[in-house]
Design a protein around this motif. Structure first.
Motif, PDB file in Angstrom:
ATOM      1  N   ARG A  23       0.813  -1.217   0.000  1.00  0.00           N
ATOM      2  CA  ARG A  23       0.000   0.000   0.000  1.00  0.00           C
ATOM      3  C   ARG A  23       0.849   1.271   0.000  1.00  0.00           C
ATOM      4  NH1 ARG A  23      -1.143   3.476   3.495  1.00  0.00           N
ATOM      5  NH2 ARG A  23      -0.237   2.216   5.166  1.00  0.00           N
ATOM      6  N   PRO A  24       1.876   1.397   0.870  1.00  0.00           N
ATOM      7  CA  PRO A  24       2.683   2.622   0.823  1.00  0.00           C
ATOM      8  C   PRO A  24       3.389   2.832  -0.513  1.00  0.00           C
ATOM      9  CG  PRO A  24       3.047   1.446   2.882  1.00  0.00           C
ATOM     10  CD  PRO A  24       2.268   0.531   1.999  1.00  0.00           C
ATOM     11  N   LEU A  25       3.887   1.763  -1.112  1.00  0.00           N
ATOM     12  CA  LEU A  25       4.583   1.918  -2.393  1.00  0.00           C
ATOM     13  C   LEU A  25       3.600   2.201  -3.525  1.00  0.00           C
ATOM     14  CD1 LEU A  25       7.406  -0.788  -2.138  1.00  0.00           C
ATOM     15  CD2 LEU A  25       7.566   1.690  -1.817  1.00  0.00           C
ATOM     16  N   ASP A  78       0.899   3.940  -3.087  1.00  0.00           N
ATOM     17  CA  ASP A  78       0.595   5.364  -2.897  1.00  0.00           C
ATOM     18  C   ASP A  78       1.704   6.236  -3.475  1.00  0.00           C
ATOM     19  OD1 ASP A  78      -1.784   4.809  -1.642  1.00  0.00           O
ATOM     20  OD2 ASP A  78      -1.016   5.063   0.394  1.00  0.00           O
ATOM     21  N   MET A  79       2.949   5.813  -3.318  1.00  0.00           N
ATOM     22  CA  MET A  79       4.065   6.584  -3.867  1.00  0.00           C
ATOM     23  C   MET A  79       4.013   6.603  -5.391  1.00  0.00           C
ATOM     24  SD  MET A  79       8.146   5.858  -3.668  1.00  0.00           S
ATOM     25  CE  MET A  79       7.989   4.781  -5.086  1.00  0.00           C
ATOM     26  N   VAL A 123       2.094  10.112  -1.996  1.00  0.00           N
ATOM     27  CA  VAL A 123       3.122  10.361  -0.978  1.00  0.00           C
ATOM     28  C   VAL A 123       4.470  10.357  -1.684  1.00  0.00           C
ATOM     29  CG1 VAL A 123       1.783   9.282   0.887  1.00  0.00           C
ATOM     30  CG2 VAL A 123       3.420   7.904  -0.419  1.00  0.00           C
ATOM     31  N   GLU A 154       8.084   9.307   2.723  1.00  0.00           N
ATOM     32  CA  GLU A 154       6.832   8.984   3.411  1.00  0.00           C
ATOM     33  C   GLU A 154       6.427   7.537   3.177  1.00  0.00           C
ATOM     34  OE1 GLU A 154       4.668  13.391   3.244  1.00  0.00           O
ATOM     35  OE2 GLU A 154       4.578  12.029   1.506  1.00  0.00           O
ATOM     36  N   ALA A 155       6.643   7.049   1.960  1.00  0.00           N
ATOM     37  CA  ALA A 155       6.310   5.656   1.660  1.00  0.00           C
ATOM     38  C   ALA A 155       7.168   4.702   2.474  1.00  0.00           C
ATOM     39  CB  ALA A 155       6.496   5.381   0.173  1.00  0.00           C
TER      40      ALA A 155
END
Length: 308
Positions: A246-248, A250-251, A256, A260-261
């Protein structure tokens, strides 16, 4: 001393359990068998920390990367496949070394699963389509009306388990909660195994988690997630909930930045490791706990113990 028929190694993410399993397999002529619910999937070798090509060339590995990401792998399928992998290891006169952080897989191994009959394909398909069309919260409300006991055990945001409860109820006429009370057949008896929990001190584990994610980025985790995004998989599939996805994602979507990721992925992993450790303390307190302060000597010590 009673002969050890298998080694079981559990532990939180980034604890060093996979490295220990590999070292023991080299020294004891063993086969490493996966017990991690994300490492079964094909698409994310780097981000799920599957064995490298070099590691796979040195030691035999089973049940890693053999499932496409558009499938929802289950504990029941794992129980069937791990039986086969264990039988293959014994036939080859190799010591099975089962390693991972998925508690349900170890429970399937040591306690067996409830004997729920196979679910007809049309029922399975209908509820999966309903989850996509109506959403998890709607299906949870339907489950609560028909089976409040099972609904109370599930989060309204967990479509996979809600669908499972609904399909079992429709196919069998019996609540999944009742099925879960029926004892299963163990694959391995705990008394026949050497059960280990690899559990570094909290600060050491935190450092290992952060360093491992940085190494994953260097190795190509972003490119791996970019390829995954291009597949357009259902976001509710298990693979899409792998740590760091999910964080990657979003990047890559510009929501983000890279810093932040990375921080989000590391925090996600630390929270998951905390939940794993809590579960292990509650369910595996009788196992042999190793704090991994001296990982270089631990494999030798364990080998000496097994061979004694």
């Amino acid at each position: 001393m009673k002969k050890t028929v298998a080694i079981l190694i559990a532990g939180p993410t980034a604890s060093g359990k996979s490295a220990l399993a590999h070292a023991l397999a080299e020294q004891l002529s063993g086969i490493v068998i996966n017990a991690d619910s994300m490492q079964v999937y094909r698409e994310l070798r780097i981000l799920t920390a599957r064995p490298s090509e070099a590691e796979a060339g040195a030691v035999t590995y089973r049940l890693y990367g053999h499932v496409p990401g558009d499938e929802a792998y289950s504990a029941a399928r794992y129980a069937d496949e791990v039986r086969i992998a264990l039988a293959e290891a014994r036939a080859a006169e190799k010591l099975p070394i089962v390693v991972g952080g998925t508690g349900l897989y170890f429970k399937a191994l040591l306690e067996g699963l409830s004997p729920i009959p196979p679910i007809p394909a049309e029922i399975r398909t209908r509820w999966r389509e309903a989850a996509v069309e109506q959403g998890a919260a709607s299906l949870h409300a339907q489950l609560a009306a028909r089976d409040p006991v099972m609904a109370a055990r599930l989060r309204p945001s967990d479509p996979q388990r809600i669908v499972r409860a609904l399909e079992v109820l429709e196919a069998t006429g019996v609540s999944l909660a009742q099925w879960q009370e029926v004892p299963g057949e163990p694959v391995i008896q705990l008394d026949d195994a050497l059960p280990l929990v690899v559990s570094p001190p909290r600060e050491v584990l935190r450092q290992r988690i952060d360093a491992r994610f940085d190494a994953m980025i260097e190795e190509g985790a972003i490119e791996e997630v970019r390829a995954l995004a291009h597949l357009g998989l259902d976001p509710d599939l298990p693979l899409m909930r792998a740590l760091g996805v999910r964080p990657l994602m979003d990047m890559l979507a510009g929501r983000v930045n890279a810093t932040e990721a990375a921080e989000g992925a590391k925090a996600e992993s630390r929270q998951y490791a905390k939940r794993q450790t809590t579960w292990l303390k509650s369910n595996m307190s009788a196992w042999k706990w190793q704090d991994t302060q001296d990982m270089q000597s631990l494999p030798r010590q364990l080998c000496d113990f097994i061979k004694a």
